[in-house]
Design a protein around this motif. Structure first.
Motif, PDB file in Angstrom:
ATOM      1  N   ARG A  50       0.861  -1.177  -0.083  1.00 34.08           N
ATOM      2  CA  ARG A  50      -0.131  -0.042   0.100  1.00 34.08           C
ATOM      3  C   ARG A  50       0.749   1.306   0.064  1.00 34.08           C
ATOM      4  O   ARG A  50       0.479   2.253  -0.624  1.00 34.08           O
ATOM      5  N   VAL A 158     -26.380  -1.383  -9.132  1.00 32.02           N
ATOM      6  CA  VAL A 158     -27.832  -1.972  -8.796  1.00 32.02           C
ATOM      7  C   VAL A 158     -28.074  -2.847  -9.761  1.00 32.02           C
ATOM      8  O   VAL A 158     -28.859  -3.825  -9.370  1.00 32.02           O
ATOM      9  N   ARG A 161     -26.206  -8.173 -10.141  1.00 30.01           N
ATOM     10  CA  ARG A 161     -26.675  -8.986  -9.053  1.00 30.01           C
ATOM     11  C   ARG A 161     -25.533  -9.222  -8.228  1.00 30.01           C
ATOM     12  O   ARG A 161     -25.612  -9.439  -7.161  1.00 30.01           O
ATOM     13  N   ASP A 165     -19.645  -5.987  -4.515  1.00 32.92           N
ATOM     14  CA  ASP A 165     -18.584  -5.784  -3.896  1.00 32.92           C
ATOM     15  C   ASP A 165     -17.519  -5.285  -4.789  1.00 32.92           C
ATOM     16  O   ASP A 165     -16.597  -4.507  -4.145  1.00 32.92           O
ATOM     17  N   SER A 166     -17.241  -5.835  -5.915  1.00 26.75           N
ATOM     18  CA  SER A 166     -16.195  -5.408  -6.720  1.00 26.75           C
ATOM     19  C   SER A 166     -16.485  -4.070  -7.188  1.00 26.75           C
ATOM     20  O   SER A 166     -15.356  -3.161  -7.056  1.00 26.75           O
ATOM     21  N   ARG A 168     -17.852  -1.516  -5.123  1.00 23.82           N
ATOM     22  CA  ARG A 168     -17.725  -0.620  -4.247  1.00 23.82           C
ATOM     23  C   ARG A 168     -16.485  -0.023  -4.154  1.00 23.82           C
ATOM     24  O   ARG A 168     -16.332   1.401  -3.819  1.00 23.82           O
ATOM     25  N   PHE A 169     -15.597  -0.553  -4.560  1.00 25.36           N
ATOM     26  CA  PHE A 169     -14.020   0.182  -4.729  1.00 25.36           C
ATOM     27  C   PHE A 169     -14.174   1.332  -5.444  1.00 25.36           C
ATOM     28  O   PHE A 169     -13.423   2.405  -5.327  1.00 25.36           O
ATOM     29  N   TRP A 170     -14.858   1.395  -6.508  1.00 26.09           N
ATOM     30  CA  TRP A 170     -14.753   2.293  -7.486  1.00 26.09           C
ATOM     31  C   TRP A 170     -15.689   3.484  -6.999  1.00 26.09           C
ATOM     32  O   TRP A 170     -15.819   4.640  -7.923  1.00 26.09           O
ATOM     33  N   SER A 174      -8.930   4.099  -2.645  1.00 25.13           N
ATOM     34  CA  SER A 174      -8.444   3.290  -1.547  1.00 25.13           C
ATOM     35  C   SER A 174      -6.953   2.715  -2.275  1.00 25.13           C
ATOM     36  O   SER A 174      -6.889   2.403  -3.281  1.00 25.13           O
ATOM     37  N   ALA A 176      -5.244   0.410  -0.328  1.00 26.74           N
ATOM     38  CA  ALA A 176      -4.976  -0.669   0.226  1.00 26.74           C
ATOM     39  C   ALA A 176      -5.514  -1.750  -0.144  1.00 26.74           C
ATOM     40  O   ALA A 176      -6.351  -1.806  -1.023  1.00 26.74           O
ATOM     41  N   GLY A 177      -5.160  -3.122   0.143  1.00 24.05           N
ATOM     42  CA  GLY A 177      -6.090  -4.151  -0.066  1.00 24.05           C
ATOM     43  C   GLY A 177      -5.595  -4.966  -1.695  1.00 24.05           C
ATOM     44  O   GLY A 177      -6.265  -5.338  -2.250  1.00 24.05           O
ATOM     45  N   ARG A 178      -4.506  -4.241  -2.361  1.00 19.36           N
ATOM     46  CA  ARG A 178      -4.562  -4.714  -3.442  1.00 19.36           C
ATOM     47  C   ARG A 178      -2.851  -4.993  -3.690  1.00 19.36           C
ATOM     48  O   ARG A 178      -2.213  -4.577  -3.015  1.00 19.36           O
ATOM     49  N   GLU A 295     -10.542   0.478   9.304  1.00 16.51           N
ATOM     50  CA  GLU A 295      -9.649   1.324   8.736  1.00 16.51           C
ATOM     51  C   GLU A 295     -10.777   2.410   8.046  1.00 16.51           C
ATOM     52  O   GLU A 295     -11.679   2.096   7.625  1.00 16.51           O
ATOM     53  N   GLN A 297     -10.733   4.585   4.207  1.00 17.69           N
ATOM     54  CA  GLN A 297      -9.837   4.601   3.207  1.00 17.69           C
ATOM     55  C   GLN A 297      -9.015   5.864   2.860  1.00 17.69           C
ATOM     56  O   GLN A 297      -9.592   6.995   3.167  1.00 17.69           O
TER      57      GLN A 297
END
Lengths: 320, 351
Positions: A50, A158, A161, A165-166, A168-170, A174, A176-178, A295, A297
């Motif tokens: 990160r 929306v 279906r 979760d994928s 949400r990042f956009w 953030s 982190a986490g990659r 945490e 972001q």
């Protein structure tokens, strides 16, 4: 130089500090490759990742901000405020959802398309407003486009279906986490963007003096400005592809830098290259400390820190 | 004479009123529904006042057209033998018709045909116009999280019963009791609760290795694996896990105290090893998502993942029975989801 020292300091802080407190000795051992517990190794590795991404993204957005401010002669221009990052994120989301883009290189290409589209849109909207209020009109156009892009991102999320979760990042940036190896994947775009922007110092200085003077000095005005703009767009797209939409960094850093080194764009660019990373990495560190054991972001921290600066700049600068 | 004529005119009216007062039969069938409700409504149950999170609602008489806004409310209504006139489209974990298999099974039993029940889309918020179009005389939202503003708007359409405990966190027993009262079937609701509880108890007794183990239900964001999302003790999923005999993970219990109304909290992935739970359940989309999570150096430090005691739930329809418990969905939860938990606690991860 002080800039390099700051980068070193913030990188060290980023590796030493986190939600799980680790003894500094263990962290340094892990960095040197000496045997440590699996958990410590994993935590240190994620912090290094990160930090690397934060450094790259910070440099990219800060430089992009300097160039955009110089080209548009607008003290509040930057990739986030002008909606470029949001537009890039929207393009990536559409690419993932409808074209199945999965690699970060694919994301950068999509981000590029989105950034260019938004840049054209914002510029067109600005041209429709009276010249005198161009800076504020541009920011307003950017804010409108950003709101539009955010709601469209929400609309795509929306309708899908499975992949909420994928996506949400956009919506919030953030670092982190990659995986930091993603930086290597897009290195060509990043390097090209860095080269184009760092070389744009003279061009930006000439813009500040006015179009006629620039042509009188013999510069090929359109070409140089086009290259500088291309660099800014490339860097904004890379940053968004790596970390999602992060705003305000490209605003805060150039202004801070200008108060220290003056208005010569060549120096502003160079010092922004150093301070941009510091800003984002420190924002990420702050995000690790303020909401434990969760945490926050980096994108949110940057927004919280940057919004007051935006207000201060708008009030202080004449003509806005 | 005028007074006698008035008396004569009043007599048939009086007779009608008396007759109407005597009738205690089932509620009238709605104009659009071709199915007859098999419910026996207890007229003495009205008027009934139900207290809930946004105040209280008084229902004067047996409702004839019930619309629902929470995703599990239609289940309970149908379980009590009443056909709702409108229900939200089940998008996540739903079948092609925007419903669930367990609801469709009951609906067939009640004689419902396609199109009898209006399915409205609530992904952009409560669809007030669609709900009003079904002309309801009662709106049920026990398994919803409807805000006070939206509740006040809905009240203009019909009396509303929103959640009684917490937004999206009303236990199915409370939901069943409240809806039973609203529909005038308190005894039937109590019987249904006893039967459902027995179904669960029997299944739990058949899997003794589950009882007493600690569990946490987590969620991950595949593009940002630096955070572990954990559903709190107020959320319905951990509630269902408790019904199955599991106990809350101490970590989750501790974090839930920080915000009693939140249904989810975040834990940094750096603290993954502190997630104290024998079993971890999480959503993982088809494909490699479970592998990505297991392969992540930080997340794999979660003790339950290390011990291979986890359920990487890929079938949303089955998982839905755990987040929307109702007398109808409990069978799916017990027959399809419980075995996954049992398998995971035996050391064989399930999906």
């Amino acid at each position: 130089m002080a800039g390099l020292a700051l980068i070193a300091f913030s990188s060290l802080a980023s590796v030493l500090v986190g939600v799980q407190s680790l003894p500094p000795g263990d962290v340094l051992d892990a960095l040197r490759g000496m045997p440590v517990s699996q958990e410590t190794a994993a935590i240190v590795a994620s912090r290094v990742d990160r930090t690397v991404i934060g450094l790259m993204v910070g440099a990219a957005i800060a430089l992009s901000g300097v160039v955009l401010q110089g080209l548009t002669r607008n003290p509040i221009a930057e990739p986030g405020i002008l909606g470029l990052n949001a537009g890039a994120a929207l393009a990536v989301v559409i690419g993932i959802r409808f074209l199945g883009l999965s690699s970060v290189t694919g994301h950068v290409v999509a981000a590029l398309v989105g950034t260019i589209a938004v840049a054209v849109l914002v510029q067109s909207l600005t041209l429709m407003a009276p010249r005198a209020s161009a800076p504020v009109s541009m920011a307003l156009a950017g804010a409108a486009v950003m709101a539009l892009a955010q709601s469209l991102i929400g609309a795509v999320i929306v309708t899908d279906r499975g992949a909420l979760d994928s996506f949400r990042f956009w919506q919030v940036g953030s670092v982190a986490g990659r995986d930091a190896t993603q930086v290597l994947d897009i290195a060509p775009f990043l390097v090209l963007g860095l080269m184009l922007t760092l070389a744009a110092g003279p061009t930006l200085n000439a813009v500040a003096l006015g179009d006629d003077l620039a042509r009188g000095l013999g510069q090929n005005v359109m070409l140089h400005r086009g290259l500088a703009a291309a660099g800014a767009v490339l860097l904004a797209a890379c940053a968004t592809a790596l970390a999602g939409p992060i705003a305000f960094v490209g605003l805060v850093v150039p202004h801070l830098v200008r108060t220290v080194v003056g208005v010569d764009h060549r120096r502003v660019l160079l010092v922004s290259l150093l301070l941009g990373p510091v800003f984002v990495v420190l924002a990420d560190v702050v995000g690790r400390l303020i909401a434990q054991p969760g945490e926050v972001q980096a994108g949110i921290v940057c927004a919280v820190l940057g919004a007051p600066v935006l207000v201060a700049v708008v009030r202080r600068v004449k003509g806005l | 004479m005028p007074s006698r004529r008035h008396l004569l005119a009043a007599a048939p009216a009086l007779a009608l009123i008396t007759l109407a007062g005597c009738s205690t039969g089932p509620s009238d069938t709605a104009a659009s529904s071709s199915a007859t409700s098999s419910a026996a409504v207890d007229a003495a149950a009205y008027p009934v006042t139900i207290t809930h999170a946004h105040g209280s609602t008084t229902i004067e008489q047996a409702p004839t057209r019930v619309a629902t806004i929470g995703w599990a409310d239609a289940d309970v209504v149908a379980a009590l033998g009443v056909v709702p006139v409108g229900a939200p489209k089940i998008t996540w974990g739903g079948n092609a018709k925007g419903s669930t298999d367990w609801f469709d099974a009951k609906a067939t039993e009640l004689g419902v045909k396609d199109g009898d029940i209006a399915r409205y889309d609530d992904s952009a918020g409560i669809p007030f116009d669609d709900i009003a179009a079904t002309k309801p005389d009662l709106i049920l939202g026990l398994s919803s999280g409807v805000s006070k503003e939206d509740y006040d708007k809905l009240r203009k359409i019909a009396p509303v019963v929103p959640y009684t405990v917490a937004p999206w966190g009303t236990p199915w027993q409370d939901q069943l009791e409240a809806i039973g009262q609203a529909l005038g079937q308190p005894t039937q609701a109590a019987a249904l609760e006893a039967a459902t509880t027995k179904t669960i108890a029997d299944a739990v007794a058949a899997n003794p290795q589950i009882k007493g183990k600690s569990a946490a239900w987590a969620w991950f964001s595949p593009t940002d694996l630096s955070t572990i999302g954990l559903y709190t003790t107020a959320d319905l999923r951990p509630q269902m896990l408790r019904e199955f005999g599991l106990v809350d993970s101490p970590t989750v219990a501790e974090l839930s105290k920080t915000d009693p109304t939140a249904f989810s909290v975040n834990l940094s992935a750096e603290k993954a090893s502190t997630l104290d739970a024998d079993l971890v359940v999480f959503y993982a989309a088809e494909g490699t998502q479970a592998d990505d999570i297991m392969g992540n150096a930080l997340l794999s430090q979660i003790p339950a993942l290390r011990k291979k005691q986890y359920v990487a739930s890929a079938d949303n329809a089955i998982a839905l029975s755990m987040s929307l418990p109702s007398p109808l969905s409990v069978r799916t939860a017990v027959e399809d989801f419980l075995p996954k938990i049992a398998s995971a606690l035996n050391g064989t991860p399930a999906s």
